[in-house]
Design a protein around this motif. Sequence first.
Motif, short mmCIF file in Angstrom:
data_model
loop_
_atom_site.label_atom_id
_atom_site.label_comp_id
_atom_site.label_asym_id
_atom_site.label_seq_id
_atom_site.Cartn_x
_atom_site.Cartn_y
_atom_site.Cartn_z
N ASP A 242 0.87 -1.18 0.00
CA ASP A 242 0.00 0.00 0.00
C ASP A 242 0.90 1.23 0.00
O ASP A 242 1.92 1.23 0.68
N SER A 243 0.54 2.26 -0.73
CA SER A 243 1.41 3.43 -0.86
C SER A 243 1.64 4.16 0.46
O SER A 243 2.56 4.96 0.57
N ALA A 244 0.83 3.90 1.48
CA ALA A 244 1.00 4.55 2.79
C ALA A 244 1.79 3.68 3.77
O ALA A 244 2.03 4.09 4.90
N ASP A 245 2.23 2.49 3.35
CA ASP A 245 2.99 1.61 4.24
C ASP A 245 4.32 2.23 4.62
O ASP A 245 4.88 3.04 3.88
N ARG A 246 4.83 1.81 5.76
CA ARG A 246 6.16 2.22 6.22
C ARG A 246 7.02 1.00 6.41
O ARG A 246 6.53 -0.09 6.69
N LEU A 247 8.31 1.18 6.27
CA LEU A 247 9.28 0.10 6.39
C LEU A 247 10.16 0.33 7.60
O LEU A 247 10.56 1.47 7.87
N LEU A 248 10.47 -0.74 8.31
CA LEU A 248 11.46 -0.69 9.38
C LEU A 248 12.67 -1.48 8.89
O LEU A 248 12.60 -2.69 8.70
N ILE A 249 13.77 -0.74 8.65
CA ILE A 249 14.99 -1.34 8.09
C ILE A 249 16.16 -0.93 8.97
O ILE A 249 16.40 0.25 9.16
N ARG A 250 16.85 -1.92 9.50
CA ARG A 250 18.02 -1.67 10.36
C ARG A 250 17.69 -0.69 11.49
O ARG A 250 18.48 0.20 11.81
N GLY A 251 16.50 -0.79 12.04
CA GLY A 251 16.11 0.06 13.17
C GLY A 251 15.67 1.46 12.79
O GLY A 251 15.45 2.29 13.68
N GLU A 252 15.55 1.76 11.50
CA GLU A 252 15.13 3.09 11.05
C GLU A 252 13.83 2.99 10.26
O GLU A 252 13.62 2.04 9.51
N TRP A 253 12.97 4.00 10.44
CA TRP A 253 11.69 4.05 9.74
C TRP A 253 11.85 4.75 8.41
O TRP A 253 12.46 5.80 8.32
N TRP A 254 11.26 4.16 7.37
CA TRP A 254 11.27 4.70 6.01
C TRP A 254 9.84 4.79 5.51
O TRP A 254 9.02 3.92 5.81
N GLU A 255 9.54 5.82 4.71
CA GLU A 255 8.22 5.99 4.13
C GLU A 255 8.25 5.61 2.66
O GLU A 255 9.27 5.75 1.99
N SER A 256 7.11 5.19 2.16
CA SER A 256 6.97 4.85 0.76
C SER A 256 7.23 6.08 -0.11
O SER A 256 6.86 7.19 0.23
N ASP A 257 7.85 5.86 -1.24
CA ASP A 257 8.11 6.94 -2.20
C ASP A 257 7.63 6.48 -3.58
O ASP A 257 8.40 6.34 -4.51
N GLY A 258 6.33 6.19 -3.67
CA GLY A 258 5.75 5.73 -4.93
C GLY A 258 5.18 4.33 -4.81
O GLY A 258 5.17 3.73 -3.75
N ASP A 259 4.73 3.84 -5.94
CA ASP A 259 4.12 2.51 -5.98
C ASP A 259 5.18 1.42 -6.08
O ASP A 259 6.29 1.64 -6.56
N ALA A 260 4.81 0.24 -5.65
CA ALA A 260 5.69 -0.92 -5.76
C ALA A 260 5.64 -1.44 -7.20
O ALA A 260 4.67 -1.23 -7.92
#
Length: 109
Positions: A71-89
Motif C-alpha cells: 500500500d502506498s502509505a505503508d512504512r518500512l522498518l529497516i536496520r532500526g530506522e523508519w522509512w516511508e513509501s516513495d511511490g508505488d511498488a
Amino acid sequence: MALFNDHISVHRAPLVSDAYGKHRDWFQAVKVWEGLGAALPYRRSEVPELPTRETAVTRITVYLPGAIAWDSADRLLIRGEWWESDGDAWPWRLGSRRYTQLYAKKVTK
C-alpha cells in the motif's frame, strides 16, 4: 542482484477520521510482512541549498522476495530506522522467481 540480507518489516496503519479530517493512526499500525530483503541507496541525500530549510531527504531502493501486497502509505522498518513509501511498488520476475521493488525515503534534520 543484491543479496537479501537486510531484516525488513512492512507496517500498515488504519485510516481514521477526527475533527481535522482523515489520517493514518500509526499507534495502531500492524506488521503485514517481515523477512529478509535488500535495501540499497540509489541516490545521494538531497540537502537544500537554501538556509531556510534544515532537512535532508535520503532515498533507497528496496527489493523484497515474492509478491508483496503493498500500500502506498505503508512504512518500512529497516536496520532500526523508519522509512516511508516513495511511490508505488513494482512487481517483477526473474525466471520463475518473483520480487517486489519499491522506493522509500527518510527525511532528517
